[in-house]
Enzyme design. Structure first.
Site, PDB file in Angstrom:
ATOM      1  N   ASP A 141      22.641  24.073  33.752  1.00  0.00           N
ATOM      2  CA  ASP A 141      23.545  25.194  34.045  1.00  0.00           C
ATOM      3  C   ASP A 141      24.706  25.142  33.061  1.00  0.00           C
ATOM      4  O   ASP A 141      24.994  24.100  32.464  1.00  0.00           O
ATOM      5  CB  ASP A 141      24.086  25.132  35.476  1.00  0.00           C
ATOM      6  CG  ASP A 141      24.905  26.383  35.823  1.00  0.00           C
ATOM      7  OD1 ASP A 141      24.604  27.468  35.286  1.00  0.00           O
ATOM      8  OD2 ASP A 141      25.854  26.276  36.616  1.00  0.00           O
ATOM      9  N   SER A 142      25.384  26.282  32.936  1.00  0.00           N
ATOM     10  CA  SER A 142      26.578  26.309  32.099  1.00  0.00           C
ATOM     11  C   SER A 142      27.645  25.360  32.652  1.00  0.00           C
ATOM     12  O   SER A 142      28.450  24.836  31.890  1.00  0.00           O
ATOM     13  CB  SER A 142      27.141  27.735  32.060  1.00  0.00           C
ATOM     14  OG  SER A 142      27.423  28.163  33.372  1.00  0.00           O
ATOM     15  N   CYS A 166      20.633  28.743  36.198  1.00  0.00           N
ATOM     16  CA  CYS A 166      21.720  29.619  35.775  1.00  0.00           C
ATOM     17  C   CYS A 166      21.126  31.014  35.624  1.00  0.00           C
ATOM     18  O   CYS A 166      20.181  31.199  34.852  1.00  0.00           O
ATOM     19  CB  CYS A 166      22.274  29.114  34.444  1.00  0.00           C
ATOM     20  SG  CYS A 166      23.518  30.193  33.715  1.00  0.00           S
ATOM     21  N   GLU A 176      34.790  26.786  38.845  1.00  0.00           N
ATOM     22  CA  GLU A 176      34.912  25.773  37.775  1.00  0.00           C
ATOM     23  C   GLU A 176      36.250  25.040  37.871  1.00  0.00           C
ATOM     24  O   GLU A 176      36.367  23.892  37.468  1.00  0.00           O
ATOM     25  CB  GLU A 176      34.796  26.435  36.394  1.00  0.00           C
ATOM     26  CG  GLU A 176      33.373  26.815  35.993  1.00  0.00           C
ATOM     27  CD  GLU A 176      32.484  25.598  35.696  1.00  0.00           C
ATOM     28  OE1 GLU A 176      32.893  24.713  34.925  1.00  0.00           O
ATOM     29  OE2 GLU A 176      31.369  25.554  36.247  1.00  0.00           O
ATOM     30  N   CYS A 186      24.283  34.142  41.187  1.00  0.00           N
ATOM     31  CA  CYS A 186      24.951  33.240  40.246  1.00  0.00           C
ATOM     32  C   CYS A 186      25.028  31.902  40.957  1.00  0.00           C
ATOM     33  O   CYS A 186      25.456  31.838  42.117  1.00  0.00           O
ATOM     34  CB  CYS A 186      26.359  33.733  39.908  1.00  0.00           C
ATOM     35  SG  CYS A 186      27.309  32.539  38.946  1.00  0.00           S
ATOM     36  N   HIS A 210      26.889  29.514  40.798  1.00  0.00           N
ATOM     37  CA  HIS A 210      28.217  29.040  41.206  1.00  0.00           C
ATOM     38  C   HIS A 210      28.613  29.576  42.587  1.00  0.00           C
ATOM     39  O   HIS A 210      29.439  28.978  43.273  1.00  0.00           O
ATOM     40  CB  HIS A 210      29.286  29.502  40.212  1.00  0.00           C
ATOM     41  CG  HIS A 210      29.336  28.691  38.952  1.00  0.00           C
ATOM     42  ND1 HIS A 210      28.302  28.655  38.047  1.00  0.00           N
ATOM     43  CD2 HIS A 210      30.308  27.890  38.444  1.00  0.00           C
ATOM     44  CE1 HIS A 210      28.639  27.872  37.030  1.00  0.00           C
ATOM     45  NE2 HIS A 210      29.854  27.395  37.247  1.00  0.00           N
TER      46      HIS A 210
HETATM   47  N1  DGL Z   1      26.090  29.687  37.031  1.00  0.00           N
HETATM   48  C1  DGL Z   1      25.748  30.687  36.110  1.00  0.00           C
HETATM   49  C2  DGL Z   1      24.878  31.768  36.706  1.00  0.00           C
HETATM   50  O1  DGL Z   1      24.101  31.486  37.604  1.00  0.00           O
HETATM   51  C3  DGL Z   1      26.762  31.290  35.218  1.00  0.00           C
HETATM   52  C4  DGL Z   1      28.163  30.951  35.304  1.00  0.00           C
HETATM   53  C5  DGL Z   1      28.859  31.222  34.010  1.00  0.00           C
HETATM   54  O2  DGL Z   1      28.788  30.336  33.160  1.00  0.00           O
HETATM   55  O3  DGL Z   1      29.442  32.303  33.858  1.00  0.00           O
HETATM   56  O4  DGL Z   1      24.922  32.883  36.272  1.00  0.00           O
END
Ligand code: DGL
Length: 276
Positions: free
Chosen positions: A13-14, A76, A161, A195, A197
């Protein structure tokens, strides 16, 4: 064809969000070893261009392959929306066609039809995921009668984050985006947290979402889908290293990663720095 390599499942993931997917993968498939790679130094990806997300994701997948992962899950949505197809079609055949890179949009979409009664659903995601149109395009293939409204929540990833998922700022931004989505389509009876997150904001999302609207986080869906995939692909399953361990890598400071990841996972973890 390269010789078969036995190795851990790579999860990328990012940033921290992919830990919400990893948690469910380890719950459903505890027997395997995992390597989690968070590109925290370059997160968020959500507002980056198609090409940048592709290049960043490509680098991380290549790194996980170098570490011996036969299979990498892009935990992600942004990377799944913007980089998966290119990696599968252009890079994988050159690197090693026997390995696999799987995304998380398709397995999520496959569940949509059974979860909505009104046939109106909402997708919360990053600007990149919503702007890519990946969810409505994929949903139309399986459930053409479902009306999909995508809504970008650009502040939600920075809140997560920065560990602000339980702050008054989170209340403000969560309520704001829910109100905006439901104003756009009041018939919505389910939303996908598109997402990885966002599950970290799930308590707040539940607090402000009307109770008749189902909230669908992706972790369990992705984990069940991977379990099903491995049953259908024994040749891949046999290449996965067993042991139940997990190694955590970050492109940022390991101390920072360790402290945030430990609180997301509710367990103490160790992390190492990786350069891409
Ligand atoms: N967690 C990521 C997603 O599912 C992206 C978060 C990001 O880096 O903007 O899209």
């Amino acid at each position: 064809m390269q010789p078969a390599v036995k190795g851990p499942i790579g999860v990328f993931d990012s940033g921290y969000g992919g830990l919400s997917i990893l948690r469910d993968l380890r719950r459903v498939l505890p027997q395997y070893d995992y390597v989690f790679l968070g590109d925290n130094a370059r997160a968020p990806y959500g507002s980056r261009s198609f090409d940048v997300v592709y290049q960043f994701t490509r680098q991380t997948v290549e790194r996980l392959f170098t570490m011996g992962c036969p299979l990498v899950v892009l935990a992600c949505n942004t990377a799944s929306a913007k980089a998966l197809r290119n990696i599968q079609q252009h890079d994988l055949p050159l690197w090693d066609p026997s390995r696999r890179v799987l995304g998380i949009i398709r397995p999520t979409v496959e569940q949509v039809g059974s979860l909505t009664t009104t046939r109106h659903i909402g997708i919360f995601g990053t600007k990149g995921t919503v702007g890519s149109g990946s969810y409505p395009i994929e949903i139309a293939k399986f459930f053409p009668d479902v009306v999909v409204t995508g809504h970008a929540c650009p502040m939600w990833v920075p809140l997560v984050e920065n560990g602000e998922y339980d702050s008054p700022g989170a209340d403000y931004f969560v309520k704001k985006e829910i109100d905006a989505l439901l104003a756009e389509d009041p018939l919505i009876d389910m939303v996908i947290l598109g997402c990885t997150h966002y599950p970290l904001l799930e308590a707040k999302i539940r607090q402000y979402m009307p109770s008749h609207v189902k909230i669908v986080p992706q972790g369990a869906i992705v984990a069940d889908s991977l379990a099903d995939y491995l049953t259908r692909h024994p040749e891949m399953e046999q290449r996965l290293q067993r042991g139940g361990g997990c190694q955590y890598l970050t492109t940022e400071s390991p101390a920072m990663f360790r402290s945030s990841a430990s609180s997301f996972l509710n367990e103490e973890i160790e992390a190492s720095h990786v350069d891409l």
